[in-house]
Write an enzyme that holds these catalytic residues in place. Structure first.
Site, PDB file in Angstrom:
ATOM      1  N   ILE A 133       0.862  -1.183   0.000  1.00  0.00           N
ATOM      2  CA  ILE A 133       0.000   0.000   0.000  1.00  0.00           C
ATOM      3  C   ILE A 133       0.892   1.224   0.000  1.00  0.00           C
ATOM      4  CG2 ILE A 133      -1.625   1.353   1.403  1.00  0.00           C
ATOM      5  CD1 ILE A 133      -3.246  -0.999   1.844  1.00  0.00           C
ATOM      6  N   GLY A 134       0.684   2.067  -0.987  1.00  0.00           N
ATOM      7  CA  GLY A 134       1.510   3.262  -1.121  1.00  0.00           C
ATOM      8  C   GLY A 134       1.038   4.374  -0.198  1.00  0.00           C
TER       9      GLY A 134
ATOM     10  N   SER B  61       5.927  -1.263  -0.982  1.00  0.00           N
ATOM     11  CA  SER B  61       5.467  -0.600  -2.208  1.00  0.00           C
ATOM     12  C   SER B  61       6.521   0.309  -2.831  1.00  0.00           C
ATOM     13  CB  SER B  61       4.224   0.230  -1.873  1.00  0.00           C
ATOM     14  OG  SER B  61       3.939   1.126  -2.919  1.00  0.00           O
TER      15      SER B  61
ATOM     16  N   GLN C 204       7.464  -4.640  -4.091  1.00  0.00           N
ATOM     17  CA  GLN C 204       6.497  -4.454  -5.180  1.00  0.00           C
ATOM     18  C   GLN C 204       7.017  -3.387  -6.120  1.00  0.00           C
ATOM     19  OE1 GLN C 204       4.211  -1.359  -5.124  1.00  0.00           O
ATOM     20  NE2 GLN C 204       3.903  -1.862  -7.279  1.00  0.00           N
TER      21      GLN C 204
ATOM     22  N   TYR D  49       6.550  -0.888  -9.351  1.00  0.00           N
ATOM     23  CA  TYR D  49       5.867  -0.208 -10.450  1.00  0.00           C
ATOM     24  C   TYR D  49       6.930   0.004 -11.512  1.00  0.00           C
ATOM     25  CZ  TYR D  49       1.490   0.773  -7.987  1.00  0.00           C
ATOM     26  OH  TYR D  49       0.279   0.649  -7.354  1.00  0.00           O
TER      27      TYR D  49
ATOM     28  N   THR E 199       3.521  -5.094 -10.293  1.00  0.00           N
ATOM     29  CA  THR E 199       2.101  -4.745 -10.395  1.00  0.00           C
ATOM     30  C   THR E 199       1.797  -4.273 -11.807  1.00  0.00           C
ATOM     31  OG1 THR E 199       2.025  -4.174  -8.070  1.00  0.00           O
ATOM     32  CG2 THR E 199       0.271  -3.274  -9.454  1.00  0.00           C
TER      33      THR E 199
ATOM     34  N   ARG F 214     -10.541   8.007 -10.287  1.00  0.00           N
ATOM     35  CA  ARG F 214     -11.050   7.883  -8.915  1.00  0.00           C
ATOM     36  C   ARG F 214     -11.735   9.170  -8.475  1.00  0.00           C
ATOM     37  NH1 ARG F 214      -5.548   5.213  -6.542  1.00  0.00           N
ATOM     38  NH2 ARG F 214      -5.433   3.506  -8.049  1.00  0.00           N
TER      39      ARG F 214
ATOM     40  N   LYS G  62       1.420  -9.279 -10.354  1.00  0.00           N
ATOM     41  CA  LYS G  62       0.206  -8.903  -9.601  1.00  0.00           C
ATOM     42  C   LYS G  62      -0.770  -8.180 -10.516  1.00  0.00           C
ATOM     43  CE  LYS G  62      -1.125  -6.176  -5.473  1.00  0.00           C
ATOM     44  NZ  LYS G  62      -1.593  -4.838  -5.828  1.00  0.00           N
TER      45      LYS G  62
ATOM     46  N   HIS H 265      -6.677  -4.699  -7.681  1.00  0.00           N
ATOM     47  CA  HIS H 265      -6.204  -3.493  -7.002  1.00  0.00           C
ATOM     48  C   HIS H 265      -7.302  -2.927  -6.086  1.00  0.00           C
ATOM     49  CE1 HIS H 265      -2.541  -0.860  -7.566  1.00  0.00           C
ATOM     50  NE2 HIS H 265      -3.246  -0.085  -6.763  1.00  0.00           N
TER      51      HIS H 265
ATOM     52  N   ARG I  87      -9.742  -0.262  -7.543  1.00  0.00           N
ATOM     53  CA  ARG I  87      -9.308   1.135  -7.674  1.00  0.00           C
ATOM     54  C   ARG I  87      -8.926   1.505  -9.101  1.00  0.00           C
ATOM     55  NH1 ARG I  87      -7.560   3.255  -2.771  1.00  0.00           N
ATOM     56  NH2 ARG I  87      -5.636   4.230  -3.468  1.00  0.00           N
TER      57      ARG I  87
ATOM     58  N   ASP J 198      -5.553 -11.133  -3.779  1.00  0.00           N
ATOM     59  CA  ASP J 198      -6.021 -10.051  -2.913  1.00  0.00           C
ATOM     60  C   ASP J 198      -7.210  -9.389  -3.575  1.00  0.00           C
ATOM     61  OD1 ASP J 198      -5.507  -7.413  -4.304  1.00  0.00           O
ATOM     62  OD2 ASP J 198      -3.439  -8.118  -4.261  1.00  0.00           O
TER      63      ASP J 198
ATOM     64  N   GLY K 180     -10.486  -7.691  -1.476  1.00  0.00           N
ATOM     65  CA  GLY K 180     -11.735  -8.012  -0.798  1.00  0.00           C
ATOM     66  C   GLY K 180     -11.585  -8.824   0.473  1.00  0.00           C
TER      67      GLY K 180
ATOM     68  N   ARG L  97      -6.713  -2.867   2.553  1.00  0.00           N
ATOM     69  CA  ARG L  97      -7.302  -1.757   3.315  1.00  0.00           C
ATOM     70  C   ARG L  97      -7.434  -2.006   4.829  1.00  0.00           C
ATOM     71  NH1 ARG L  97     -10.443  -1.203  -1.734  1.00  0.00           N
ATOM     72  NH2 ARG L  97     -10.202   0.898  -2.561  1.00  0.00           N
TER      73      ARG L  97
HETATM   74  C1  FNR Z   1      -3.118  -0.006  -2.895  1.00  0.00           C
HETATM   75  N1  FNR Z   1      -2.635  -1.034  -3.701  1.00  0.00           N
HETATM   76  C2  FNR Z   1      -1.352  -0.964  -4.187  1.00  0.00           C
HETATM   77  N2  FNR Z   1      -0.843  -1.994  -4.942  1.00  0.00           N
HETATM   78  C3  FNR Z   1       0.416  -1.957  -5.384  1.00  0.00           C
HETATM   79  O1  FNR Z   1       0.839  -2.893  -6.039  1.00  0.00           O
HETATM   80  N3  FNR Z   1       1.216  -0.884  -5.083  1.00  0.00           N
HETATM   81  C4  FNR Z   1       0.793   0.164  -4.350  1.00  0.00           C
HETATM   82  O2  FNR Z   1       1.528   1.098  -4.087  1.00  0.00           O
HETATM   83  C5  FNR Z   1      -0.551   0.151  -3.904  1.00  0.00           C
HETATM   84  N4  FNR Z   1      -1.054   1.199  -3.197  1.00  0.00           N
HETATM   85  C6  FNR Z   1      -2.317   1.129  -2.664  1.00  0.00           C
HETATM   86  C7  FNR Z   1      -2.781   2.160  -1.868  1.00  0.00           C
HETATM   87  C8  FNR Z   1      -4.025   2.056  -1.254  1.00  0.00           C
HETATM   88  C9  FNR Z   1      -4.503   3.173  -0.366  1.00  0.00           C
HETATM   89  C10 FNR Z   1      -4.825   0.904  -1.458  1.00  0.00           C
HETATM   90  C11 FNR Z   1      -6.160   0.746  -0.774  1.00  0.00           C
HETATM   91  C12 FNR Z   1      -4.373  -0.100  -2.274  1.00  0.00           C
HETATM   92  C13 FNR Z   1      -3.445  -2.243  -3.950  1.00  0.00           C
HETATM   93  C14 FNR Z   1      -3.238  -3.277  -2.861  1.00  0.00           C
HETATM   94  O3  FNR Z   1      -1.967  -3.861  -2.971  1.00  0.00           O
HETATM   95  C15 FNR Z   1      -4.289  -4.402  -2.959  1.00  0.00           C
HETATM   96  O4  FNR Z   1      -4.316  -4.904  -4.270  1.00  0.00           O
HETATM   97  C16 FNR Z   1      -5.672  -3.881  -2.584  1.00  0.00           C
HETATM   98  O5  FNR Z   1      -5.598  -3.090  -1.424  1.00  0.00           O
HETATM   99  C17 FNR Z   1      -6.642  -5.022  -2.368  1.00  0.00           C
HETATM  100  O6  FNR Z   1      -7.938  -4.553  -2.173  1.00  0.00           O
HETATM  101  P1  FNR Z   1      -8.595  -4.428  -0.713  1.00  0.00           P
HETATM  102  O7  FNR Z   1      -8.710  -5.801  -0.164  1.00  0.00           O
HETATM  103  O8  FNR Z   1      -7.722  -3.543   0.092  1.00  0.00           O
HETATM  104  O9  FNR Z   1      -9.924  -3.795  -0.977  1.00  0.00           O
END
Ligand code: FNR
Length: 420
Positions: free
Chosen positions: A91-92, A119, A145, A147, A173, A182, A289, A313, A316, A344, A346, A368
C-alpha cells in the site's frame, strides 16, 4: 484462545474488531482527503462492491467429526515455510494513515511471520523499512512491489536495492500503468500528488536523483505519454495546490522531483517481452500482480515468472472490472498447479481468507484493513488486526472440519450462488 482470554480479563481491543466499524474509526481519525485516497475506488465503485459481493455469494459447507484438535495454518512459498497464508499487500503513501506507517506496519507483520510487500510508492525508503523489520524480528520476510518505470535504469536500480535490502521476491504490479479514474480523489485534489507524498523510494534512489538533475538542466519530455486524461488531471492539481508544493520547495525537496516522478512512474508501453529484462537482472522469484485472465496466467508461466497474484487493485483501477474472487478459479485452472496463485482484493477477515484459499489461492494479501488499523492504533493496531485475522482463519478452518490450510479445497464450498 489468547484473544478470548484477553476479553475475559477485561482487556479492551485496540481496534474495532468488525471491518465496518474499523473503517469508520479510521475515517474519524483521518482527513477527508486521506480517507478518500485509502477508501476510494474507481468510477462508481462497482468493482469494489463486486469484490465484497463475490465473497457474500460463497458459502462454506462444514464437515463434522474429523478431529481438528491440531490445526496447521502454514504454507510453503518460494521454498520457505510460512506460519500463515497471509501477506501484507503493498500500500503506497502509508504516511497518509500515520507518520512512519510503512515501518510500523512492516514491524507488525514481522512480529507475526507475515511477509510485508513493500510498495514502490512508499513513504519511507525500503532500506529504512527493512532495518525496522530486522529490529522487530531479524531476517523477517519482505518482498518488493515494483511499479515498472519508463526508465529502465530506475527499474534496475530499484530491484538492486530490493535485493540488497533482503527482499525475497519481486512483485510486479501490472494494473497501474495508468492511474485509475477515482472520483473521490479527483473531487478533493489527489492528496498524495498535490503534496508530493509517497515518492520516498524515488527520492532515495541515485538513478532517480540523476533523472531529476537532468530534467532540471533541460526540459525533458516524458519518454512515454502516460494516458493524457490522468496526467492532465495531475498537472491541473499541481497548478491548483501551489501552497504545499511551495512548502516542499522551501524544505529542500525540489518540485522537479515530483514532476520527474510523474514523468517516469509508469510505462504504459510495457509488453510481455519486457519481462525478460527483469528476469535477466534478478534471481529472486517474480510475481505478476493483477492477473485476471486465464490466458494471461498461462502466458505468465511461459514468460518464466514464479507466481501470479489475482487482484483488481481493490477495485481502484477499472470500474466494472470482474471481482477478483470470481476471476480466481479460472486463473487457478489455467495455472494447474505449476506455480503458486496469490490473491487479494476483498479480504476482510479470516473467513474470507478461507474462501479464497479453498478456491485455490496459496496465500492471500490483506490491503485496506491494515491501513485502517494503522490509522487507528499504529503498529499495535496492525499487529492486532493480523492476530484477529489469523484467529478467525484458524477458528473457521476448525469449524469447517479442515485440519490444515494445505488440505483446503473447493470441496468445502457450496456451488457459487449465481453465475459470474
Ligand atoms: C493499494 N494497492 C497498491 N498496490 C500496489 O501494487 N502498489 C501500491 O503502491 C498500492 N497502493 C495502494 C494504496 C491504497 C490506499 C490501497 C487501498 C491499495 C493495492 C493493494 O496492494 C491491494 O491490491 C488492494 O488493497 C486489495 O484490495 P482491498 O482488499 O484492500 O480492498
Amino acid at each position: 484462545s489468547e484473544i478470548y482470554r484477553d476479553g475475559v480479563a477485561g482487556r479492551r481491543p485496540r481496534i474495532p474488531v468488525g471491518y465496518a466499524q474499523l473503517e469508520r474509526a479510521a475515517q474519524r481519525r483521518l482527513s477527508r482527503a486521506a480517507f478518500a485516497y485509502i477508501a476510494g475506488s474507481a468510477g462508481l465503485e462497482r468493482t469494489a462492491d463486486a469484490n465484497a459481493d463475490a465473497f457474500r455469494r460463497r458459502r462454506i459447507v462444514p464437515r463434522v467429526l474429523r478431529d481438528v484438535s491440531a490445526r496447521d495454518l502454514s504454507v510453503e512459498l518460494f521454498g520457505v515455510r510460512r506460519p500463515t497464508p497471509l501477506l501484507l499487500a503493498p500500500i503506497g503513501v502509508l504516511e497518509l494513515a500515520r507518520r512512519g506507517g510503512d515501518a510500523a506496519a512492516a514491524r507488525a507483520a514481522a512480529a507475526l511471520g507475515v511477509p510485508a510487500v513493500l510498495s514502490t510508492q512508499a513513504s519511507q525508503p525500503m532500506e529504512e523499512v527493512a532495518a525496522a523489520m530486522d529490529d522487530a524480528a531479524p531476517g523477517a520476510s519482505r518482498w518488493f512491489q515494483l511499479y515498472w518505470s519508463s526508465s529502465r535504469d530506475l527499474v534496475a536500480s530499484l530491484v538492486e536495492r530490493a535485493e540488497r535490502s533482503g527482499c525475497e521476491a519481486i512483485v510486479v504490479t501490472l494494473d497501474t500503468h495508468v492511474l485509475g479514474w477515482r472520483p473521490r480523489d479527483l473531487a478533493l485534489g489527489y492528496l498524495p500528488f498535490s503534496r508530493g507524498l509517497g515518492i520516498a523510494q524515488y527520492t532515495s534512489d541515485p538513478v532517480f536523483r540523476q533523472l531529476v538533475r537532468e530534467r532540471a538542466a533541460v526540459a525533458v519530455r516524458p519518454r512515454t505519454t502516460p494516458t493524457p486524461a490522468a496526467l492532465a488531471a495531475f498537472a491541473g492539481i499541481l497548478r491548483h495546490h501551489p501552497g504545499p508544493l511551495r512548502e516542499k520547495l522551501r524544505s529542500g525537496e525540489p518540485l522537479a522531483a515530483v514532476e520527474t516522478f510523474l514523468d517516469v512512474f509508469a510505462d504504459p508501453s510495457l509488453t510481455w517481452d519486457d519481462l525478460a529484462f527483469l528476469r535477466e537482472r534478478t534471481r529472486l522469484p517474480i510475481v505478476l500482480k493483477g492477473v485476471l485472465h486465464p490466458d494471461d496466467a498461462r502466458r505468465a508461466l511461459d514468460a518464466g515468472v514464479d507466481a501470479v497474484q489475482v487482484s483488481n487493485h481493490g477495485g481502484r483501477q477499472i470500474d466494472g472490472e470482474i471481482a477478483a474472487l470470481d476471476a480466481l478459479p479460472g486463473v487457478v485452472a489455467a495455472i494447474d498447479g505449476r506455480a503458486p496463485v496469490l490473491f487479494d482484493s476483498g479480504i476482510r477477515g479470516g473467513a474470507d481468507a478461507v474462501i479464497a484459499l479453498a478456491l485455490g489461492a496459496r496465500a492471500v494479501a490483506i490491503g485496506r484493513p491494515y491501513a485502517y488499523a494503522l490509522a487507528v492504533a499504529g503498529e499495535a493496531g496492525v499487529r492486532e488486526l493480523l492476530r484477529n485475522t489469523i484467529a478467525e482463519l484458524d477458528i473457521t478452518l476448525g469449524l469447517a472440519g479442515v485440519r490444515s490450510v494445505a488440505e483446503l479445497d473447493a470441496g468445502i464450498l457450496a456451488p457459487a450462488a449465481s453465475p459470474v
